[in-house]
Each structure stands twice: as C-alpha cells, then as structure tokens.
Design an enzyme around this catalytic site. Sequence first.
Site, PDB file in Angstrom:
ATOM      1  N   ASP A   1      -8.080  -1.851   0.690  1.00 41.96           N
ATOM      2  CA  ASP A   1      -8.050  -1.740   2.127  1.00 41.96           C
ATOM      3  C   ASP A   1      -9.176  -2.127   2.951  1.00 41.96           C
ATOM      4  O   ASP A   1      -9.064  -2.849   3.926  1.00 41.96           O
ATOM      5  CB  ASP A   1      -7.616  -0.401   2.442  1.00 41.96           C
ATOM      6  CG  ASP A   1      -6.367   0.280   2.139  1.00 41.96           C
ATOM      7  OD1 ASP A   1      -5.352  -0.718   1.752  1.00 41.96           O
ATOM      8  OD2 ASP A   1      -5.884   1.169   2.046  1.00 41.96           O
TER       9      ASP A   1
ATOM     10  N   ASP B   1       0.844  -1.031  -0.009  1.00 44.47           N
ATOM     11  CA  ASP B   1      -0.010  -0.024   0.006  1.00 44.47           C
ATOM     12  C   ASP B   1       0.727   1.353  -0.154  1.00 44.47           C
ATOM     13  O   ASP B   1       0.535   2.272  -0.481  1.00 44.47           O
ATOM     14  CB  ASP B   1      -0.806   0.036   1.227  1.00 44.47           C
ATOM     15  CG  ASP B   1      -2.050   1.167   1.201  1.00 44.47           C
ATOM     16  OD1 ASP B   1      -2.193   1.450   0.161  1.00 44.47           O
ATOM     17  OD2 ASP B   1      -2.598   1.454   2.168  1.00 44.47           O
TER      18      ASP B   1
ATOM     19  N   ASP C   1       2.235   1.889  -3.867  1.00 39.71           N
ATOM     20  CA  ASP C   1       1.255   2.437  -5.065  1.00 39.71           C
ATOM     21  C   ASP C   1       1.388   4.132  -4.929  1.00 39.71           C
ATOM     22  O   ASP C   1       1.154   4.713  -5.719  1.00 39.71           O
ATOM     23  CB  ASP C   1      -0.083   1.806  -4.785  1.00 39.71           C
ATOM     24  CG  ASP C   1      -0.797   2.138  -3.839  1.00 39.71           C
ATOM     25  OD1 ASP C   1      -0.141   2.635  -2.859  1.00 39.71           O
ATOM     26  OD2 ASP C   1      -2.037   1.513  -3.600  1.00 39.71           O
ATOM     27  N   GLY C   2       1.176   4.488  -3.537  1.00 42.32           N
ATOM     28  CA  GLY C   2       1.101   5.918  -3.587  1.00 42.32           C
ATOM     29  C   GLY C   2       2.564   6.680  -4.038  1.00 42.32           C
ATOM     30  O   GLY C   2       2.527   7.612  -4.593  1.00 42.32           O
TER      31      GLY C   2
ATOM     32  N   ARG D   1       3.134   9.382  -7.165  1.00 42.09           N
ATOM     33  CA  ARG D   1       3.593  10.676  -7.217  1.00 42.09           C
ATOM     34  C   ARG D   1       4.889  10.648  -8.283  1.00 42.09           C
ATOM     35  O   ARG D   1       5.070  11.520  -8.756  1.00 42.09           O
ATOM     36  CB  ARG D   1       4.081  10.730  -5.516  1.00 42.09           C
ATOM     37  CG  ARG D   1       2.985  11.147  -4.887  1.00 42.09           C
ATOM     38  CD  ARG D   1       3.359  11.548  -3.446  1.00 42.09           C
ATOM     39  NE  ARG D   1       4.390  10.384  -2.705  1.00 42.09           N
ATOM     40  CZ  ARG D   1       3.863   9.521  -2.162  1.00 42.09           C
ATOM     41  NH1 ARG D   1       2.691   9.371  -1.842  1.00 42.09           N
ATOM     42  NH2 ARG D   1       4.732   8.690  -1.726  1.00 42.09           N
TER      43      ARG D   1
ATOM     44  N   ASP E   1      -7.398   1.561  -4.505  1.00 38.67           N
ATOM     45  CA  ASP E   1      -6.658   1.256  -3.065  1.00 38.67           C
ATOM     46  C   ASP E   1      -7.592   1.422  -1.938  1.00 38.67           C
ATOM     47  O   ASP E   1      -7.439   0.382  -1.084  1.00 38.67           O
ATOM     48  CB  ASP E   1      -5.636   2.661  -2.952  1.00 38.67           C
ATOM     49  CG  ASP E   1      -4.951   2.718  -1.710  1.00 38.67           C
ATOM     50  OD1 ASP E   1      -3.996   1.923  -1.545  1.00 38.67           O
ATOM     51  OD2 ASP E   1      -5.233   3.443  -0.910  1.00 38.67           O
TER      52      ASP E   1
END
Length: 215
Positions: free
Chosen positions: A72, A47, A50-51, A55, A68
């Site tokens: 979760d 997790d 992926d962020g 970015r 996402d």
Amino acid sequence: MPDTNVFLFYPNLIGYARIVLAIWAFWVMNHAPLQAVFLYGLSAALDAFDGWAARTYNQSSRFGAMLDQLTDRCALLAINMSLCVFYPSSAFWFQMSAVIDIASHWLHLHATDLTRKASHKQSSNPILHLYYTDRLFLGFMCGANEAFYMLMYLRAWYPGPSILGVHLMSIFCVLAFPFAFVKAGISLIHLATAAQTVVDHDVATILGQSQVKSN
C-alpha cells in the site's frame, strides 16, 4: 499439523499478485495511462481480498500484515512521484502526502510490535477503532483515497470535456479530494497515537530500569 509455510499462505499469494500488478502499472505509467490505471486499480482492489482470505482460511500473519502495508505504502508513493512530474507546482503537497502516509503507518506498525498486539488494527483511539472495525468505512475511505490519486493521474492525460469552463476530470478530482484529505487526517492520528505509544513504552522501560537499579 498446522500449515507453517507462511510464504505460501493464500493472502500472501494475493499480496504477491498485488506487487506484480503495481510494478507493471509503474512500468507503463509514463506512456499508457489507461493500462496503468487498470493495473494500479486492480492491485488496490485486491487489497480487500487478502484480508478476506486471511480470515476465511485462518492465515493471518505478521509477514502478511507487513507485506500488505508495504504494498500500500509503496504504491501510493509511486503514484505520488508520478503526480509530482505531472503537476510540478503542486509537488510539495504530493510529497507531503507520501511522507505522512509512510511515516504514520510505519510508526503505527512499530508501536503495534512494541506492545505485542495481535494486529495493527487494534486501537483504543475512537477514530482509529472505527476506521479499523467498520469494514465498509475502511474500504470506502481507502478506495476513495486511491480514486483521488488515480483521477489526478488520469486528469494529466485526459482532462475531459469542459463544463462551464471546468474540465470534467477536474470536477471528479474536486469531489474525491475531501476523502483523500480526511484519509490524510486519519494518518496523522495514526502518527500521533503511535508516537504516544512508543513514548509510553520508553517511559515504562526507563522507570523499570530505574527501579531495578534502586533495588
């Protein structure tokens, strides 16, 4: 020309991998606890990546945000379902944990779409602002929350050695519980602020319609 194949954005590919790992964990959860925890934990750990990918490669998308969030929420729901089986006397609390988590994040995302914000991580609430802008705090809270549920799951299989009459895994669960409790509190703040946002939108719509009719 910018890449418009959102389904194949790097963060979304990571999201698909998370889903596969989570489903695999669900499949073995009733007979292979160590494998289940490894797969579930790996899915949760991804997790963070992926962020980063979104970015780094400028590939943020609403689909990715939804993917996402759904991963979760469904993962936490699934492990809570297992915990209801292992701890039937505490089933109500695990049910409430899942309900609060799903309801708060669903309404929060809906409020984000209503207000046309670029990201669900934008909030005027000081607690949510800290939660979403401080990546270390966000990562720690999410990780500690997942750790609590994984420890509770492991405790059902491996209580561990007894220390002064208390099993080691129980001690770990007690240490992790405050973070899960605070995370649930943050979810309730999500729920309250999102509900207010939706109501404010409704009021603005009603007043706008009333003004049009009066004209």
